[in-house]
Enzyme design. Structure first.
Site, PDB file in Angstrom:
ATOM      1  N   ALA A 105       5.139  -5.961   7.043  1.00 20.68           N
ATOM      2  CA  ALA A 105       3.824  -5.942   6.405  1.00 20.68           C
ATOM      3  C   ALA A 105       3.883  -5.135   5.119  1.00 20.68           C
ATOM      4  O   ALA A 105       4.576  -4.118   5.039  1.00 20.68           O
ATOM      5  CB  ALA A 105       2.779  -5.350   7.334  1.00 20.68           C
ATOM      6  N   ASP A 106       3.142  -5.602   4.128  1.00 19.21           N
ATOM      7  CA  ASP A 106       2.960  -4.831   2.906  1.00 19.21           C
ATOM      8  C   ASP A 106       1.657  -4.046   2.936  1.00 19.21           C
ATOM      9  O   ASP A 106       1.534  -3.032   2.273  1.00 19.21           O
ATOM     10  CB  ASP A 106       2.995  -5.756   1.691  1.00 19.21           C
ATOM     11  CG  ASP A 106       4.405  -6.234   1.409  1.00 19.21           C
ATOM     12  OD1 ASP A 106       5.046  -5.661   0.516  1.00 19.21           O
ATOM     13  OD2 ASP A 106       4.875  -7.163   2.099  1.00 19.21           O
ATOM     14  N   ARG A 107       0.692  -4.539   3.707  1.00 19.47           N
ATOM     15  CA  ARG A 107      -0.564  -3.805   3.878  1.00 19.47           C
ATOM     16  C   ARG A 107      -1.272  -4.324   5.125  1.00 19.47           C
ATOM     17  O   ARG A 107      -1.471  -5.525   5.277  1.00 19.47           O
ATOM     18  CB  ARG A 107      -1.458  -3.974   2.649  1.00 19.47           C
ATOM     19  CG  ARG A 107      -2.684  -3.064   2.649  1.00 19.47           C
ATOM     20  CD  ARG A 107      -3.562  -3.300   1.414  1.00 19.47           C
ATOM     21  NE  ARG A 107      -2.901  -2.965   0.174  1.00 19.47           N
ATOM     22  CZ  ARG A 107      -3.331  -2.050  -0.691  1.00 19.47           C
ATOM     23  NH1 ARG A 107      -4.413  -1.343  -0.417  1.00 19.47           N
ATOM     24  NH2 ARG A 107      -2.695  -1.837  -1.829  1.00 19.47           N
ATOM     25  N   VAL A 123       0.808  -1.221   0.000  1.00 16.49           N
ATOM     26  CA  VAL A 123       0.000   0.000   0.000  1.00 16.49           C
ATOM     27  C   VAL A 123       0.840   1.269   0.000  1.00 16.49           C
ATOM     28  O   VAL A 123       0.356   2.340  -0.382  1.00 16.49           O
ATOM     29  CB  VAL A 123      -0.963   0.003   1.207  1.00 16.49           C
ATOM     30  CG1 VAL A 123      -0.202   0.222   2.510  1.00 16.49           C
ATOM     31  CG2 VAL A 123      -2.051   1.053   1.049  1.00 16.49           C
ATOM     32  N   ALA A 181      -1.407  -8.303   5.173  1.00 15.20           N
ATOM     33  CA  ALA A 181      -0.778  -8.957   4.024  1.00 15.20           C
ATOM     34  C   ALA A 181       0.729  -8.823   4.162  1.00 15.20           C
ATOM     35  O   ALA A 181       1.253  -7.722   4.343  1.00 15.20           O
ATOM     36  CB  ALA A 181      -1.249  -8.322   2.726  1.00 15.20           C
TER      37      ALA A 181
END
Length: 369
Positions: free
Chosen positions: A247-249, A94, A257
């Site tokens: 975390a990526d999102r 994100v 995610a």
């Protein structure tokens, strides 16, 4: 000498080609958004914060060279088109989408200001992109400090040392420097409170073996590399005090995610009563999405699973499913979500971040780009 994933000076951007690590440290110059987009998609640079930084700084390089226009409307349209290209390169993370929203608005607002020129719009966007570097490093330091102190209070308040297991790569190579989850480990080490680190190899792209192990050795942090399938045994027999991942999102309810394999680590950690932490800047938190079911999961080429260094290791004709990420349900994040603003239980995240993340008139319905 500190590891740098990104080298930037006004008008010049270089990235450390992480596909060549750990054998070679090679920096590649990027002079356009198109080149940055290709590097991001190819995973020469990776990690949600680093992706956003490289994307925005590549736009700054283009703008400094005079790209965009002529005319204010054409320049703003150019900025937004370039940002959309960057967001599409790897859609699960994100940070790039949030940065694209902010930069697009900065360009539009400056263009509407009385007396605005193409030069003032370019300067405003460039300055915003350059400020992101300093902010990311500052946020990483806060995440490391807050996370280390919280982890120690929860697992070893009497002053002993802790052993931490981590997944994928979340250090200086994935950020402006220092790191998120690896930043927590680095802070524990600096405090003299880290006994040991276990890092997973992180198949199929091996970010743990190639990158995290490289960083840990470089920083002389005590560590052992394990295969992904050894995590349960490590928790059962090697005294793991906590699991800390990046975390990526992270969405509104705390669902997260992150690199494929994170979900199963959280399940195993809960079974063994090991606190499971997510470490991420607020820029990785997406309050637009209510649950993890709404997250778009990137799928990678099958060759990343079937081939190794150009050599086929799987039977010809076998079908491949290769998602880059999975979603960990919020109820498995038992330690908390570590941000630069504090450590929060998943159910506290929305309330804690709303005022800070969605400031300056932003709402949960504000578009990214």
């Amino acid at each position: 000498m500190t590891l740098e994933a990104i080298r930037y000076s006004p008008g010049s951007l270089q990235i450390l080609d992480q596909l060549q690590l750990p054998e070679h440290c090679h920096y590649e110059a990027l002079s356009s958004v198109q080149q940055a987009s290709e590097a991001i998609r190819a995973m020469k640079v990776r990690g949600a914060p680093a992706i956003a930084l490289v994307g925005c700084l590549s736009l700054a390089v283009e703008l400094r060279a005079g790209a965009g226009g002529p005319g204010l409307a054409a320049l703003v349209a150019f900025v937004r088109d370039q940002l959309r290209l960057l967001v599409a390169a790897r859609p699960t993370a994100v940070n790039m989408a949030r940065a694209a929203r902010d930069l697009g608005q900065v360009a539009a607002q400056e263009a509407e200001r009385e007396g605005a020129t193409e030069e003032t719009v370019r300067e405003r966007v460039i300055r915003f992109a350059e400020d992101m570097l300093e902010k990311d490093l500052k946020d990483n330091r806060s995440i490391g400090d807050l996370g280390a102190r919280h982890l120690l209070e929860q697992t070893n308040p009497r002053g002993g040392k802790v052993t931490v297991l981590t997944h994928c790569n979340t250090g200086a190579l994935a950020t402006a420097g220092y790191g998120t989850a690896l930043g927590v480990i680095r802070s524990l080490h600096e405090m003299g409170r880290l006994e040991h680190t276990f890092c997973t190899e992180t198949r199929p792209y091996n970010q743990g073996a190639r990158l995290t192990a490289f960083e840990l050795v470089y920083e002389q942090i005590p560590a052992t590399l394990i295969t992904d399938s050894m995590a349960a045994a490590a928790m059962a027999h090697r005294g793991v005090s906590a699991v800390v991942v990046g975390a990526d999102r992270v969405v509104a309810n705390g669902d997260t995610a992150n690199k494929i394999g994170t979900y199963q680590l959280a399940i195993v950690a809960k079974h063994h009563g090991v606190p499971f932490y997510v470490a991420a800047p607020s820029s990785s938190c997406d309050l637009h999405l209510e649950t993890g079911k709404e997250i778009v999961i990137e799928e990678r080429p099958s060759q990343e699973l079937t081939d190794l260094n150009g050599v086929r290791i799987a039977a010809q004709g076998i079908r491949v499913w290769n998602p880059a990420f999975d979603v960990t349900p919020h109820e498995l994040i038992t330690g908390g979500i570590i941000t630069e603003l504090g450590v929060f239980a998943p159910e506290e995240l929305r309330g804690a971040l709303s005022a800070s993340v969605f400031s300056e008139g932003q709402t949960l319905d504000s578009p990214w780009v």
